[in-house]
Design a protein around this motif. Structure first.
Motif, PDB file in Angstrom:
ATOM      1  N   MET A   1      95.771   7.360 -52.545  1.00  0.00           N
ATOM      2  CA  MET A   1      94.991   8.418 -51.924  1.00  0.00           C
ATOM      3  C   MET A   1      93.545   7.934 -51.793  1.00  0.00           C
ATOM      4  O   MET A   1      92.992   7.355 -52.710  1.00  0.00           O
ATOM      5  N   THR A   2      92.967   8.169 -50.644  1.00  0.00           N
ATOM      6  CA  THR A   2      91.588   7.749 -50.426  1.00  0.00           C
ATOM      7  C   THR A   2      90.663   8.950 -50.389  1.00  0.00           C
ATOM      8  O   THR A   2      91.093  10.084 -50.195  1.00  0.00           O
ATOM      9  N   VAL A   3      89.397   8.679 -50.568  1.00  0.00           N
ATOM     10  CA  VAL A   3      88.360   9.701 -50.460  1.00  0.00           C
ATOM     11  C   VAL A   3      87.811   9.619 -49.039  1.00  0.00           C
ATOM     12  O   VAL A   3      87.281   8.588 -48.626  1.00  0.00           O
ATOM     13  N   LYS A   4      87.957  10.687 -48.284  1.00  0.00           N
ATOM     14  CA  LYS A   4      87.591  10.688 -46.868  1.00  0.00           C
ATOM     15  C   LYS A   4      86.123  10.303 -46.660  1.00  0.00           C
ATOM     16  O   LYS A   4      85.800   9.561 -45.732  1.00  0.00           O
ATOM     17  N   ARG A   5      85.245  10.800 -47.521  1.00  0.00           N
ATOM     18  CA  ARG A   5      83.822  10.473 -47.392  1.00  0.00           C
ATOM     19  C   ARG A   5      83.610   8.965 -47.529  1.00  0.00           C
ATOM     20  O   ARG A   5      82.826   8.372 -46.791  1.00  0.00           O
ATOM     21  N   ASN A   6      84.326   8.323 -48.445  1.00  0.00           N
ATOM     22  CA  ASN A   6      84.234   6.863 -48.585  1.00  0.00           C
ATOM     23  C   ASN A   6      84.754   6.168 -47.334  1.00  0.00           C
ATOM     24  O   ASN A   6      84.165   5.178 -46.879  1.00  0.00           O
ATOM     25  N   ASP A   7      85.864   6.678 -46.786  1.00  0.00           N
ATOM     26  CA  ASP A   7      86.429   6.092 -45.574  1.00  0.00           C
ATOM     27  C   ASP A   7      85.433   6.197 -44.410  1.00  0.00           C
ATOM     28  O   ASP A   7      85.280   5.248 -43.634  1.00  0.00           O
ATOM     29  N   ILE A   8      84.781   7.342 -44.291  1.00  0.00           N
ATOM     30  CA  ILE A   8      83.788   7.530 -43.223  1.00  0.00           C
ATOM     31  C   ILE A   8      82.619   6.567 -43.420  1.00  0.00           C
ATOM     32  O   ILE A   8      82.188   5.902 -42.470  1.00  0.00           O
ATOM     33  N   MET A   9      82.113   6.464 -44.632  1.00  0.00           N
ATOM     34  CA  MET A   9      80.983   5.562 -44.879  1.00  0.00           C
ATOM     35  C   MET A   9      81.361   4.106 -44.602  1.00  0.00           C
ATOM     36  O   MET A   9      80.559   3.350 -44.043  1.00  0.00           O
ATOM     37  N   ALA A  10      82.577   3.704 -44.966  1.00  0.00           N
ATOM     38  CA  ALA A  10      83.025   2.338 -44.678  1.00  0.00           C
ATOM     39  C   ALA A  10      83.074   2.101 -43.167  1.00  0.00           C
ATOM     40  O   ALA A  10      82.658   1.039 -42.679  1.00  0.00           O
ATOM     41  N   ALA A  11      83.536   3.098 -42.416  1.00  0.00           N
ATOM     42  CA  ALA A  11      83.590   2.984 -40.958  1.00  0.00           C
ATOM     43  C   ALA A  11      82.188   2.900 -40.360  1.00  0.00           C
ATOM     44  O   ALA A  11      81.949   2.123 -39.427  1.00  0.00           O
ATOM     45  N   VAL A  12      81.252   3.681 -40.900  1.00  0.00           N
ATOM     46  CA  VAL A  12      79.865   3.659 -40.412  1.00  0.00           C
ATOM     47  C   VAL A  12      79.250   2.289 -40.646  1.00  0.00           C
ATOM     48  O   VAL A  12      78.662   1.682 -39.739  1.00  0.00           O
ATOM     49  N   VAL A  13      79.367   1.780 -41.868  1.00  0.00           N
ATOM     50  CA  VAL A  13      78.769   0.480 -42.196  1.00  0.00           C
ATOM     51  C   VAL A  13      79.389  -0.621 -41.326  1.00  0.00           C
ATOM     52  O   VAL A  13      78.674  -1.455 -40.765  1.00  0.00           O
ATOM     53  N   THR A  14      80.706  -0.612 -41.184  1.00  0.00           N
ATOM     54  CA  THR A  14      81.379  -1.621 -40.358  1.00  0.00           C
ATOM     55  C   THR A  14      80.893  -1.563 -38.917  1.00  0.00           C
ATOM     56  O   THR A  14      80.603  -2.590 -38.301  1.00  0.00           O
ATOM     57  N   ARG A  15      80.784  -0.352 -38.370  1.00  0.00           N
ATOM     58  CA  ARG A  15      80.311  -0.200 -36.988  1.00  0.00           C
ATOM     59  C   ARG A  15      78.891  -0.727 -36.841  1.00  0.00           C
ATOM     60  O   ARG A  15      78.569  -1.424 -35.882  1.00  0.00           O
ATOM     61  N   LEU A  16      78.014  -0.376 -37.776  1.00  0.00           N
ATOM     62  CA  LEU A  16      76.615  -0.805 -37.681  1.00  0.00           C
ATOM     63  C   LEU A  16      76.482  -2.315 -37.848  1.00  0.00           C
ATOM     64  O   LEU A  16      75.579  -2.925 -37.263  1.00  0.00           O
ATOM     65  N   GLN A  17      77.366  -2.929 -38.611  1.00  0.00           N
ATOM     66  CA  GLN A  17      77.343  -4.388 -38.754  1.00  0.00           C
ATOM     67  C   GLN A  17      77.706  -5.090 -37.448  1.00  0.00           C
ATOM     68  O   GLN A  17      77.432  -6.269 -37.283  1.00  0.00           O
ATOM     69  N   GLY A  18      78.274  -4.347 -36.519  1.00  0.00           N
ATOM     70  CA  GLY A  18      78.611  -4.898 -35.214  1.00  0.00           C
ATOM     71  C   GLY A  18      77.463  -4.914 -34.227  1.00  0.00           C
ATOM     72  O   GLY A  18      77.633  -5.347 -33.080  1.00  0.00           O
ATOM     73  N   ILE A  19      76.275  -4.452 -34.648  1.00  0.00           N
ATOM     74  CA  ILE A  19      75.111  -4.466 -33.752  1.00  0.00           C
ATOM     75  C   ILE A  19      74.594  -5.902 -33.677  1.00  0.00           C
ATOM     76  O   ILE A  19      73.827  -6.363 -34.525  1.00  0.00           O
TER      77      ILE A  19
END
Length: 158
Positions: free
Chosen positions: A1-19
């Motif tokens: 089971m994952t924590v949705k807030r952690n999943d969202i933050m991981a997605a945000v950081v990954t997306r921003l690293q693509g700049i």
């Protein structure tokens, strides 16, 4: 089971690293993305330096507030997660350079405001603010706040 807030933050950081310029952005701001990196108070307690000189420009990401409201009788909850996105610009950055870096962050966020289906949507919540910081060296900082809305089951891990 994952924590949705952690999943969202991981997605945000990954997306921003693509700049990256190679990914059709104006800058390589994604080369230095930090989540909850501590700010260092300078000698005498004045100011702070969140990044080393050789790390500039950099982007700091923090999930600072999560406002929760009950959606229905079944107990589903809606969350309004506030993210602070702080761009640390080089001291020699021009206004045009800073505006391009701000636009890069806005473009990255707008690519998919649901973060791969994790959220209902994302919106900018307050005005973007850029200021000059004088600590042990001079640099510029731009602070942006966005709000990510998502749902969870009642009192679940958010």
């Amino acid at each position: 089971m994952t924590v949705k807030r952690n999943d969202i933050m991981a997605a945000v950081v990954t997306r921003l690293q693509g700049i990256l310029v190679a990914s059709n952005y104006y800058s390589n701001l994604g080369s230095n993305v930090f989540e909850w990196r501590p700010k260092v108070v300078t000698e005498g307690g004045g100011g702070y330096v969140p990044t080393e000189q050789d790390e500039l420009p950099a982007l700091h990401v923090r999930d600072t507030m999560d406002e929760t409201t009950q959606l229905n009788l079944r107990g589903s909850e809606e969350h309004a997660l506030t993210l602070e996105l702080e761009i640390a610009h080089e001291a020699a950055a021009t206004g045009a350079t800073m505006r391009k870096q701000i636009e890069d962050v806005r473009k990255a966020i707008g690519t998919d405001t649901t973060w791969g289906g994790l959220a209902l949507g994302t919106s900018q919540t307050v005005t973007t603010e850029s200021i000059r910081i004088q600590a042990d060296r001079t640099f510029f900082r731009t602070l942006m706040r966005v709000q990510v809305k998502y749902t969870t089951a009642k009192l679940s891990e958010s």
